[in-house]
Design an enzyme around this catalytic site. Structure first.
Site, mmCIF file in Angstrom:
data_model
loop_
_atom_site.group_PDB
_atom_site.id
_atom_site.type_symbol
_atom_site.label_atom_id
_atom_site.label_comp_id
_atom_site.label_asym_id
_atom_site.label_seq_id
_atom_site.Cartn_x
_atom_site.Cartn_y
_atom_site.Cartn_z
ATOM 1 N N SER A 67 27.309 46.714 -11.185
ATOM 2 C CA SER A 67 26.452 46.532 -12.317
ATOM 3 C C SER A 67 26.607 47.201 -13.564
ATOM 4 O O SER A 67 26.033 46.871 -14.705
ATOM 5 C CB SER A 67 25.002 46.130 -11.865
ATOM 6 O OG SER A 67 24.931 45.154 -11.056
ATOM 7 N N LYS A 70 27.432 45.840 -16.776
ATOM 8 C CA LYS A 70 26.485 45.100 -17.836
ATOM 9 C C LYS A 70 26.249 45.927 -19.221
ATOM 10 O O LYS A 70 25.646 45.466 -19.971
ATOM 11 C CB LYS A 70 25.272 44.910 -16.954
ATOM 12 C CG LYS A 70 25.358 43.827 -15.945
ATOM 13 C CD LYS A 70 23.905 43.579 -15.264
ATOM 14 C CE LYS A 70 24.189 42.522 -14.277
ATOM 15 N NZ LYS A 70 24.579 43.019 -12.949
ATOM 16 N N SER A 123 18.886 43.803 -14.148
ATOM 17 C CA SER A 123 20.337 43.466 -13.687
ATOM 18 C C SER A 123 20.427 42.049 -13.308
ATOM 19 O O SER A 123 21.147 41.632 -12.246
ATOM 20 C CB SER A 123 20.626 44.444 -12.492
ATOM 21 O OG SER A 123 21.972 44.698 -12.277
ATOM 22 N N LYS A 235 21.978 52.875 -16.451
ATOM 23 C CA LYS A 235 22.150 51.433 -15.445
ATOM 24 C C LYS A 235 22.685 51.812 -14.046
ATOM 25 O O LYS A 235 23.448 52.721 -13.914
ATOM 26 C CB LYS A 235 23.331 50.826 -16.365
ATOM 27 C CG LYS A 235 23.409 49.270 -15.787
ATOM 28 C CD LYS A 235 22.321 48.501 -15.921
ATOM 29 C CE LYS A 235 22.319 47.118 -14.973
ATOM 30 N NZ LYS A 235 21.890 47.541 -13.577
#
Length: 488
Positions: A67, A70, A123, A235
Site C-alpha cells: 500500500s 498509494k 488505506s 504510509k
C-alpha cells in the site's frame, strides 16, 4: 664514502618520521558514522531537502511495495485535479478490490479531498481505484501516468501495475525509488497536510447518511508504544508477498528525514527499525549552509562560462551561490573535507550551474549557482528569454511593390525614348541665318577661301619676313571684301 652513508641515514630517518606523522586529510569512512543493524531486507534514510542518502541497505533490490503505492496515487491526484472534484465510485472500484476497504458503495459520490484522506489514512483500496479512474479516465491510463511519473523522478527499479498495491508480480519498486517518490510527494503542501493527519471523518454522501470516521494506520503518529515525537506522516503497507513495508517522514532541527523500510517480517520490527534509523540520522548529521569561499570557488561573470555557453565577453551580471542551498554532513566533518564538481544546466532561467558535493563516495547535496543579468548583459539566441514575445508576422506589402515596379517601368520608358531620339538624329542642331542682327553665326567657307588657306600654309615660312609690313598690305579676295562690308 662517508658522505654517502650520511645521506642514506638522513633519508631513512626522514622516511621514518614521515610514517609517524598522521595524514592531514582523513577519509570520509573514518568519520562517516556507522548505521544501526536493522531486520528489514532493504532500508534507506534520505534527507528530504538535499536528497543526501545518510543510510542504505540493499536500496536497489526490487520488492513489492504493497500500500505504499498509494503515495504515488495521491501525488498524481493532487497534481491533476482540484480537491473539490466529485469522485463517483464505479462498480469495478467496489468489486475489483479487496483487502483494506473503507466501505464506499457503487455510485457513491465523494469529494476528491475526502477520497485522498481515505487513501492515505485508512488505506482504502476502493478509494484508490476510484481516484485512478477519475484522474486517468481508465485504470490502465492512470497506471501509465504512474510509470511515466516514476521515470521522470529518476526511478529505475520501479514498475506499477495498479493504484493500490494489491499483489502483482509486475508491481515492484526499490527502497531507493520509493524514497524518491516519497520525497517528491512531500514537496506538495496538501500532501503534507493529509499525511500528518491522525484522524478524519468522511462526510455524509448520497449513499450514506452518517459520517464515517477513519484513522491513520501509521503507529508512529498515534499515542502508543511506537509513537515518535518528530514523525510528520508516512504510509504503511502489508501483503503476504511484500510483508511489512513502511514509509516515514520526520522533522527535527530543520532537518527532514525520509525513512523507507521494505520487507520486514514482524510488524513491530518495522517501527523499531524506523525509530533506530531516524535517531541515527538526527544524532549524527547536521545541515550547514555553504559559501563560495568554503567550497573553494571563485565565481564571477567574466570567465566563468565555458566557451560553448559564454553569451558575452564582458558582463555586468552577478553570479552567486543560492543562499538557500544547504548540505548535510556528519557532525565530525567540515566543509573543507568536501569535494565539489560544477556541471552546467539549463533547467531554469536563473540557475546556470549546479555544484555537486561529495564526501568521498557519499553524496551530501547540490548547491545551485544563480546568474542575475546586469544592465550591459547581452542575451544569446541559444537561450531565449521566456518573457520575450515573438513579433507578429507582417502582411506582404503588395501595393508598395506594385508602385515601385510602376515607377521603374516609367523611368525605363523615358530612357528608351531619349535613346531612340538620339539614334535617329532628332536632337541634331540646325543652323539658320537670322539676319544682320544675329551676334553669332557660322562662317561659310567657299572653295576659294579653302584654296587660299592651303596656299598660306604652304608659303607661310617663306613669307614670314614680309608679312605684316606696313608697305605691303595683305591682299584680300573679293569675297573677303564683301564679307567685311557686310559686317559693317
Amino acid at each position: 664514502m662517508k658522505f654517502v652513508k650520511q645521506l642514506w641515514m638522513t633519508i631513512f630517518l626522514l622516511a621514518f618520521f614521515l610514517e609517524l606523522v598522521p595524514s592531514q586529510r582523513v577519509s570520509a569512512e573514518a568519520f562517516w558514522p556507522a548505521g544501526p543493524e536493522v531486520k528489514a531486507e532493504s532500508a534507506i534514510v534520505m534527507e528530504a531537502d538535499t536528497g543526501a542518502i545518510l543510510y542504505e541497505k540493499n536500496i536497489h533490490v526490487q520488492h513489492y511495495p504493497a500500500s505504499t503505492t498509494k503515495i504515488m496515487t495521491t501525488l498524481l491526484a493532487l497534481e491533476h485535479a482540484p480537491l473539490q472534484d466529485i469522485v463517483t465510485f464505479s462498480r469495478d472500484s467496489i468489486y475489483k478490490t479487496e483487502g483494506s476497504l473503507v466501505g464506499f458503495m457503487i455510485d457513491e459520490q465523494i469529494p476528491l479531498e475526502q477520497c485522498l484522506y481515505a487513501v492515505m489514512l485508512a488505506s482504502g483500496n476502493e478509494a484508490a481505484y476510484a481516484v485512478a479512474e477519475h484522474i486517468g479516465g481508465t485504470l490502465d491510463s492512470f497506471v501509465n501516468m504512474m510509470n511515466e511519473k516514476a521515470a521522470a523522478l529518476g526511478c529505475t527499479e520501479t514498475h506499477f501495475s495498479n493504484p493500490h498495491g494489491l499483489p502483482d508480480e509486475t508491481h515492484v519498486t526499490s527502497a531507493h525509488d520509493l524514497a524518491l517518490i516519497a520525497r517528491e510527494a512531500y514537496k506538495n503542501e496538501s500532501f503534507r497536510t493529509i499525511t500528518r493527519t491522525v484522524s478524519y471523518s468522511i462526510s455524509p454522501s448520497n449513499k450514506s447518511a452518517e459520517p464515517r470516521p477513519i484513522y491513520n494506520h501509521h503507529s508512529m503518529l498515534r499515542q502508543g508504544v511506537f509513537k515518535y515525537d518528530y514523525c510528520t506522516g508516512g504510509k504503511t503497507g502489508y501483503t503476504n508477498a511484500a510483508r511489512n513495508t513502511l514509509v516515514t517522514y520526520a522533522e527535527k532541527n530543520d532537518v527532514t528525514l525520509i525513512c523507507v523500510i521494505m520487507k520486514d517480517d514482524v510488524s513491530k520490527d518495522q517501527y523499531l527499525d524506523t525509530t533506530a534509523l531516524l535517531d541515527y540520522g538526527f544524532n549524527n548529521f547536521k545541515k550547514i549552509p555553504v559559501s563560495e569561499h568554503e567550497l573553494g570557488l571563485q565565481l564571477s561573470s567574466e570567465g566563468f562560462f565555458p566557451i560553448r555557453n559564454n553569451p558575452l565577453t564582458k558582463d555586468a551580471g552577478k553570479i552567486m551561490l543560492d543562499t538557500s542551498s544547504e548540505l548535510v554532513i556528519p557532525n565530525q566533518s567540515t566543509v573543507t573535507d568536501i569535494a565539489s564538481a560544477i556541471s552546467f544546466t539549463e533547467q531554469s532561467q536563473n540557475e546556470i550551474a549546479v555544484v555537486t558535493c561529495r564526501l568521498d563516495e557519499h553524496f551530501v547535496g547540490n548547491v545551485s549557482i544563480l546568474y542575475t543579468p546586469g544592465k550591459n548583459s547581452i542575451q544569446t539566441d541559444s537561450k531565449p528569454i521566456e518573457t520575450q514575445k515573438k513579433a507578429p508576422d507582417k502582411p506582404f506589402p503588395i501595393k508598395k511593390v506594385l508602385l515601385i515596379l510602376l515607377i521603374v517601368f516609367c523611368i525605363l520608358g523615358v530612357i528608351g525614348v531619349i535613346l531612340y531620339c538620339i539614334r535617329n538624329g532628332i536632337f541634331e542642331p540646325s543652323y539658320i541665318k537670322e539676319g544682320p542682327k544675329m551676334k553669332k553665326h557660322k562662317k561659310i567657307r567657299t572653295r576659294s577661301s579653302i584654296r587660299r588657306s592651303k596656299q598660306n600654309k604652304e608659303t607661310k615660312p617663306a613669307q614670314k619676313a614680309s608679312v605684316g609690313s606696313a608697305k605691303t598690305p595683305k591682299l584680300q579676295s573679293e569675297f573677303d571684301v564683301w564679307e567685311h562690308h557686310q559686317d559693317e
